[in-house]
Scaffold this active site. Structure first.
Site, PDB file in Angstrom:
ATOM      1  N   GLY A  78       0.814  -1.210   0.000  1.00 45.45           N
ATOM      2  CA  GLY A  78       0.000   0.000   0.000  1.00 45.45           C
ATOM      3  C   GLY A  78       0.849   1.262   0.000  1.00 45.45           C
ATOM      4  N   ARG A 142       1.557  -6.194  -5.065  1.00 43.47           N
ATOM      5  CA  ARG A 142       1.698  -7.076  -3.898  1.00 43.47           C
ATOM      6  C   ARG A 142       2.193  -8.465  -4.269  1.00 43.47           C
ATOM      7  NH1 ARG A 142      -0.624  -4.694   0.576  1.00 43.47           N
ATOM      8  NH2 ARG A 142      -1.990  -2.916   0.160  1.00 43.47           N
ATOM      9  N   ASP A 172       6.232  -5.202   6.280  1.00 50.78           N
ATOM     10  CA  ASP A 172       6.879  -6.375   6.864  1.00 50.78           C
ATOM     11  C   ASP A 172       6.971  -7.534   5.873  1.00 50.78           C
ATOM     12  OD1 ASP A 172       4.148  -6.643   6.896  1.00 50.78           O
ATOM     13  OD2 ASP A 172       3.989  -7.201   9.000  1.00 50.78           O
ATOM     14  N   ASP A 173       5.901  -7.795   5.106  1.00 56.15           N
ATOM     15  CA  ASP A 173       5.957  -8.860   4.110  1.00 56.15           C
ATOM     16  C   ASP A 173       6.998  -8.558   3.041  1.00 56.15           C
ATOM     17  OD1 ASP A 173       4.098 -10.450   5.302  1.00 56.15           O
ATOM     18  OD2 ASP A 173       2.418  -9.836   4.038  1.00 56.15           O
ATOM     19  N   LYS A 199       8.570   0.642   5.020  1.00 57.10           N
ATOM     20  CA  LYS A 199       7.461   1.526   4.645  1.00 57.10           C
ATOM     21  C   LYS A 199       6.178   0.935   5.179  1.00 57.10           C
ATOM     22  CE  LYS A 199       5.009   0.421   1.656  1.00 57.10           C
ATOM     23  NZ  LYS A 199       3.677  -0.249   1.620  1.00 57.10           N
ATOM     24  N   THR A 200       5.582   1.546   6.153  1.00 54.82           N
ATOM     25  CA  THR A 200       4.264   1.123   6.607  1.00 54.82           C
ATOM     26  C   THR A 200       3.674   2.198   7.496  1.00 54.82           C
ATOM     27  OG1 THR A 200       3.026  -0.452   7.969  1.00 54.82           O
ATOM     28  CG2 THR A 200       5.355  -0.205   8.483  1.00 54.82           C
ATOM     29  N   ASP A 202       1.474   1.567   9.560  1.00 57.73           N
ATOM     30  CA  ASP A 202       1.114   0.911  10.815  1.00 57.73           C
ATOM     31  C   ASP A 202       2.099   1.234  11.933  1.00 57.73           C
ATOM     32  OD1 ASP A 202      -1.017  -0.231   9.551  1.00 57.73           O
ATOM     33  OD2 ASP A 202      -0.034  -2.149   9.185  1.00 57.73           O
ATOM     34  N   LYS A 239     -25.662  14.100  20.579  1.00 56.88           N
ATOM     35  CA  LYS A 239     -26.611  12.981  20.507  1.00 56.88           C
ATOM     36  C   LYS A 239     -26.111  11.794  19.691  1.00 56.88           C
ATOM     37  CE  LYS A 239     -29.172  15.057  16.616  1.00 56.88           C
ATOM     38  NZ  LYS A 239     -30.502  15.460  16.126  1.00 56.88           N
ATOM     39  N   TYR A 240     -24.830  11.780  19.353  1.00 53.77           N
ATOM     40  CA  TYR A 240     -24.328  10.674  18.536  1.00 53.77           C
ATOM     41  C   TYR A 240     -23.114  10.023  19.191  1.00 53.77           C
ATOM     42  CZ  TYR A 240     -27.036  13.009  14.852  1.00 53.77           C
ATOM     43  OH  TYR A 240     -28.028  13.586  14.132  1.00 53.77           O
TER      44      TYR A 240
END
Length: 492
Positions: A78, A142, A172-173, A199-200, A202, A239-240
């Site tokens: 990604g 990918r 990681d992959d 690169k991530t 996350d 109210k949400y």
């Protein structure tokens, strides 16, 4: 194309660099490296590259003229802000070594290396992408680099282009694939360096040297701005409740960082759920408790941050996923057989949920509406090793199926119940050339057996509808003839 003032200013921006990297550098070898865990096992997997020395870059006061050096680059996985600047930095670096150095980008990820799809990245191309987001300069993909055939095909084009180093920018992959590729090329003496660039968004690729992989800072700032906007709307309307799912399948760093920046009412941390061995029901009860507590204060609004990978951290769900993966590997057609009924059960659950016992609702919250039994059938979950979770009780001590009752009222459409439930006490066993239909004797059915004898209704007659639904009318008519022949002792 005419550029706007913003585009011109953005292209002119110079990213800040460590002082050491602002001029000529030299690489100084340090101590051997090692993995943080499983050192012996990883060393066996990577005998040629494990334990290579740490490299430290220092200023080089007397740099020698560099020779032309060709480099290949791949964007994998990604997109994340900063990818284009990594490529621009590679280009600037090799051109400083020697102006005749060349940078080649492999198109659409690792697949471009295997399929020999590439383009040379010249200064005209590079300058268009400086300080921009996205991965569109060469595209991303990918494709996993795992097989010897892929490695060899990649080496063909690397040799053809005289590429001495290949940089794989990914998560990681992708970095695992880079490590495998580096080990293979080192083993065969290919003369190609393979370098992994973390690169991530996350934020789960880091160590004492790399504080955070690129993309994480930008992602959390953008998310936090959006969360802050939602919170402002939430506090204004009063109210949400907003449940916000954040990226982070295998780590909750994004959720935690956004929580620190925005201070939501609830932030679920997947690793904490796993460490506390919590169930899905525990997580739901925790959130519900906070909602209820705020409601008592008159605050019927709030925000909840949930990492997208939460379900994989719940221990019971993790075990279920592992079992399902194992079953899928052993039974390729399993998914096709069960997915439709699973979806139907989940669809009708809200329709019948209020008729179920509190114990049944808790079981569903913890393990879902169904599971795969020892016969390989999709069956509904069980309460206390006895009752189906969809059991409901009617006046007079009658035990009914909530789904079947709703079906009779026209509330579930064409779905009556799972076919394995509809057929019970008949059980099916699939063989290569036929399907065996057997009666499952269970003491819970003894009163029904007695009632059938009293009324003169045989099992095949009582099971007409489910047998017809499963096998068809023609098959059932033949079954009736065979049963009648047996009864009349006319079997030859």
């Amino acid at each position: 194309m005419k550029k706007s003032a913003l585009q011109i200013a953005r292209a002119a921006y110079q990213p800040k660099l460590p002082v050491t990297l602002t001029g000529a550098v030299k690489a100084v070898e340090g101590a051997p490296t090692q993995s943080v865990a499983d050192q012996d096992d990883i060393k066996k997997l990577f005998p040629n590259t494990y334990g290579m020395p740490e490299l430290r870059f220092e200023k080089n006061p007397a740099p020698a003229p560099g020779k032309p050096f060709n480099v290949g680059v791949i964007l994998s996985g990604g997109q994340a802000p900063g990818g284009h600047n990594v490529i621009c930095g590679l280009f600037d670096g090799i051109k400083k070594i020697n102006k005749d150095s060349r940078l080649y980008g492999f198109l659409m990820g690792p697949g471009g290396l295997v399929d020999h799809q590439y383009k040379e990245l010249t200064s005209d191309i590079i300058d268009e992408y400086r300080n921009t987001g996205g991965f569109d300069i060469i595209g991303s993909g990918r494709t996993k680099l795992e097989k010897k055939e892929q490695f060899d095909k990649g080496l063909e084009i690397l040799k053809q282009l005289d590429i001495k180093a290949l940089v794989i920018i990914g998560g990681d992959d992708s970095n695992t694939n880079a490590a495998v590729l580096a080990e293979y090329y080192k083993n065969i003496g290919a003369g190609v360096q393979v370098i992994g660039c973390p690169k991530t968004i996350d934020g789960d690729l880091k160590n004492e040297v790399v504080e955070a992989s690129f993309g994480f800072d930008t992602a959390t700032k953008v998310y936090s701005e959006l969360i802050g906007n939602i919170q402002r709307d939430c506090f204004s309307a009063k109210k949400y409740w907003h449940f916000i799912k954040l990226m982070g399948r295998s780590a909750s760093h994004i959720a935690l960082e956004c929580a620190l920046q925005t201070q939501p009412n609830v932030c679920i941390i997947s690793e904490e759920v796993e460490a506390k061995n919590q169930t899905l029901q525990d997580v739901v009860d925790y959130i519900a408790g906070i909602v209820a507590a705020r409601a008592k204060q008159g605050n019927n609004f709030g925000t909840v941050l949930i990492p997208e990978g939460l379900i994989e951290f719940i221990p019971a769900m993790k075990s279920l996923i592992a079992e399902l993966n194992d079953l899928l590997a052993k039974t390729p057609d399993f998914a096709q057989k069960t997915t439709a009924e699973q979806r139907e059960l989940e669809r009708v659950l809200p329709i019948v949920e209020q008729q179920l016992t509190p114990q049944a609702r808790r079981v569903i919250g913890e393990q879902g509406v169904s599971y795969i039994d020892e016969e390989g059938d999709l069956v509904t979950s069980i309460v206390g090793g006895r009752d189906c979770v969809f059991t409901c009780h009617a006046p007079g001590g009658k035990c009914l199926c909530a789904i079947d009752s709703a079906f009779r009222q026209g509330l579930t459409g064409s779905f009556r119940k799972p076919i394995s439930c509809y057929l019970y006490p008949l059980r099916l066993t699939e063989y290569p050339s036929f399907t065996a239909v057997n009666y499952h004797r269970w003491k819970i059915c003894r009163s029904a057996e007695a009632n059938g004898r009293r009324l003169g209704i045989r099992l095949y007659q009582f099971m007409k509808d489910p047998l017809t639904e499963r096998f068809g009318k023609e098959w059932y008519d033949e079954l009736v003839q065979a049963c009648e022949a047996i009864i009349e002792n006319r079997i030859e």
